[in-house]
Design a protein around this motif. Structure first.
Motif, PDB file in Angstrom:
ATOM      1  N   SER A   1      27.942   1.067   9.967  1.00  0.00           N
ATOM      2  CA  SER A   1      28.360   0.350   8.764  1.00  0.00           C
ATOM      3  C   SER A   1      29.171   1.234   7.832  1.00  0.00           C
ATOM      4  O   SER A   1      30.177   0.795   7.254  1.00  0.00           O
ATOM      5  N   ILE A   2      28.747   2.474   7.676  1.00  0.00           N
ATOM      6  CA  ILE A   2      29.489   3.396   6.805  1.00  0.00           C
ATOM      7  C   ILE A   2      30.893   3.631   7.347  1.00  0.00           C
ATOM      8  O   ILE A   2      31.887   3.587   6.594  1.00  0.00           O
ATOM      9  N   LEU A   3      31.009   3.853   8.651  1.00  0.00           N
ATOM     10  CA  LEU A   3      32.325   4.096   9.241  1.00  0.00           C
ATOM     11  C   LEU A   3      33.216   2.859   9.151  1.00  0.00           C
ATOM     12  O   LEU A   3      34.413   2.966   8.852  1.00  0.00           O
TER      13      LEU A   3
ATOM     14  N   PHE B   1      25.767  -7.007   7.233  1.00  0.00           N
ATOM     15  CA  PHE B   1      25.219  -6.994   5.867  1.00  0.00           C
ATOM     16  C   PHE B   1      25.208  -5.582   5.283  1.00  0.00           C
ATOM     17  O   PHE B   1      25.414  -5.419   4.071  1.00  0.00           O
ATOM     18  N   PHE B   2      24.964  -4.569   6.107  1.00  0.00           N
ATOM     19  CA  PHE B   2      25.079  -3.193   5.617  1.00  0.00           C
ATOM     20  C   PHE B   2      26.498  -2.927   5.101  1.00  0.00           C
ATOM     21  O   PHE B   2      26.689  -2.360   4.015  1.00  0.00           O
ATOM     22  N   THR B   3      27.482  -3.323   5.898  1.00  0.00           N
ATOM     23  CA  THR B   3      28.876  -3.102   5.502  1.00  0.00           C
ATOM     24  C   THR B   3      29.215  -3.861   4.229  1.00  0.00           C
ATOM     25  O   THR B   3      29.905  -3.342   3.330  1.00  0.00           O
TER      26      THR B   3
ATOM     27  N   ILE C   1      27.702  -2.034   1.279  1.00  0.00           N
ATOM     28  CA  ILE C   1      28.410  -0.779   1.010  1.00  0.00           C
ATOM     29  C   ILE C   1      29.724  -1.049   0.293  1.00  0.00           C
ATOM     30  O   ILE C   1      30.086  -0.344  -0.673  1.00  0.00           O
ATOM     31  N   LEU C   2      30.454  -2.068   0.724  1.00  0.00           N
ATOM     32  CA  LEU C   2      31.717  -2.400   0.062  1.00  0.00           C
ATOM     33  C   LEU C   2      31.497  -2.873  -1.369  1.00  0.00           C
ATOM     34  O   LEU C   2      32.304  -2.591  -2.268  1.00  0.00           O
ATOM     35  N   ILE C   3      30.408  -3.585  -1.600  1.00  0.00           N
ATOM     36  CA  ILE C   3      30.132  -4.088  -2.947  1.00  0.00           C
ATOM     37  C   ILE C   3      29.690  -2.964  -3.876  1.00  0.00           C
ATOM     38  O   ILE C   3      30.110  -2.890  -5.043  1.00  0.00           O
ATOM     39  N   GLU C   4      28.846  -2.052  -3.392  1.00  0.00           N
ATOM     40  CA  GLU C   4      28.218  -1.057  -4.264  1.00  0.00           C
ATOM     41  C   GLU C   4      28.847   0.332  -4.162  1.00  0.00           C
ATOM     42  O   GLU C   4      28.303   1.274  -4.737  1.00  0.00           O
ATOM     43  N   SER C   5      29.952   0.479  -3.465  1.00  0.00           N
ATOM     44  CA  SER C   5      30.532   1.821  -3.317  1.00  0.00           C
ATOM     45  C   SER C   5      30.924   2.433  -4.653  1.00  0.00           C
ATOM     46  O   SER C   5      30.717   3.629  -4.893  1.00  0.00           O
TER      47      SER C   5
END
Length: 410
Positions: free
Chosen positions: A56-58, A210-212, A215-219
């Motif tokens: 998800s991070i990548l 959902f992880f991705t 991450i996009l929302i809370e980066s």
């Protein structure tokens, strides 16, 4: 005077000692190796959680430019369209992937005969009788020794026909039905395995999705948190590391995808020229295996050659293999280094060792994540002074200046 001069010389020598070196001593190396083994076992044990998180991070780092470009062009009330567009791109890629797999599966199913076709190819009841003018030969019974076995022995010694011939001719329909039922059982077990794998893959993709998204929302919030709790210098290192990792991963994925499309197209054209079957299957496999360094290319080249050897002849298989070898040599030794250049900044030997290590830790997902994770480790190590010597060993550079140039933002 001699003693004084010796003391002075010793003092002078002690006063001109070389500056401390960044090179780790043997004890540090051994401790680092032990730590790597322990970390590897830990990552292997926690793969069910770590693999979706790392993936998800990548993925988030790869699609962040799409989010940022759309979000910057929207008013405040429509900023959410940035995340929506990034997730839509991910869903489009996943849909294309499964669509290609579905087409390949349809071609495989169409290529092989069904159970009814196999049953029709086997001898049926009475077929041999009609061919021999209606004379029937007694069949060899399959019962336990007893009266039936004695009758079978008499039938076997009968001069009218061979017992083996009778077994083959008289029980052809039974053999066909058993073959058909056996194939149905095998296909059922294969379908069950494929269904279980599909369910597991679907569950993993949902978690990664959902992880991705989160991450996009809370980066942005996490960046501000890190800036608050860390020293400005450390925060700058983390921010620059994330930026460099994102740039290198995007470049790696785009280059591998482009080279995979070209290589798969060349494979397909060469196999089509020799009339090989399952061309779409080999094209898709070639594209996917292109993301696995070295080993993926070997597997992608061997599978169609073996298939041509089994379905055609050895001469055609040799010709197909030579053509694939030429394609791999040109793409792997000339085009790939020219296009990819120094963007990855990882030693080819380290890439191969990392492929083996991550495959042992995480299996097939580890093979796919080997290069991106190794690139991230090199970039992070280059921005942490104590880890910089290790980053240099993993990279394709030979000095610290080269490592610094390779791990700075474009």
């Amino acid at each position: 005077m001699a003693d004084g001069s010796e003391v002075a010389g010793a003092t002078a020598r002690s006063g001109t000692r070389a500056p401390p070196s960044d090179r780790p001593d043997i004890r540090t190396v051994l401790l680092a190796l032990i730590a790597l083994v322990v970390i590897g076992w830990g990552l292997r044990a926690t793969g069910a959680v770590v693999i979706p998180l790392v993936s998800s991070i990548l993925i988030a780092l790869a699609v962040m430019p799409v989010r940022d470009r759309v979000r910057d062009r929207m008013p405040d009330k429509l900023k959410w369209l940035g995340v929506t567009s990034a997730m839509a791109l991910i869903l489009l890629v996943v849909a294309l992937f499964f669509g290609a797999l579905w087409l390949a599966a349809q071609q495989v199913i169409a290529e092989f005969p069904s159970g009814e076709e196999i049953a029709q190819m086997l001898p049926q009841d009475g077929s041999e009788d009609e061919a021999s003018g209606g004379d029937t030969a007694p069949a060899l019974p399959l019962s336990l020794p007893g009266d039936g076995a004695e009758a079978g022995a008499e039938a076997f010694s009968d001069g009218e026909g061979s017992g083996l011939e009778g077994m083959l001719s008289g029980s052809g329909g039974d053999l066909a039905s058993r073959m058909a039922s056996g194939m149905a059982s095998v296909l059922g077990s294969v379908a069950t395995t494929v269904l279980n794998s599909a369910v597991g893959l679907g569950s993993a993709l949902v978690i990664i999705f959902f992880f991705t998204l989160l991450i996009l929302i809370e980066s942005g919030d996490w960046r501000r948190k890190i800036a608050t709790i860390t020293h400005p210098r450390d925060e700058w290192r983390l921010t620059e590391s994330a930026e460099v990792i994102a740039q290198k991963i995007r470049a790696y994925l785009l280059i591998r995808a482009a080279l995979g499309v070209i290589t798969a197209a060349l494979y397909g054209l060469w196999l089509w020229f020799f009339g090989a079957g399952l061309i779409l299957v080999w094209v898709i496999l070639t594209f996917l295996l292109n993301f696995i360094p070295t080993v993926g290319s070997i597997i992608a080249g061997l599978l169609p050659v073996i298939y041509v050897f089994m379905t055609q002849d050895i001469g055609t298989a040799v010709a197909v293999g030579l053509g694939i070898l030429v394609i791999e040599q040109v793409m792997g030794n000339y085009v790939d280094p020219k296009v990819e250049g120094k963007r990855v900044s990882v030693s080819p030997l380290v890439v191969l060792v990392g492929l083996l290590a991550w495959s042992w830790i995480w299996g097939i997902p580890g093979a796919l994540l080997a290069v991106p994770v190794t690139v991230a480790l090199v970039v992070l190590g280059a921005h942490v002074p104590v880890l910089r010597p290790w980053a240099l060993l993993l990279s394709d550079r030979t000095d610290m200046k080269g490592l610094k140039d390779a791990t700075r933002p474009d």
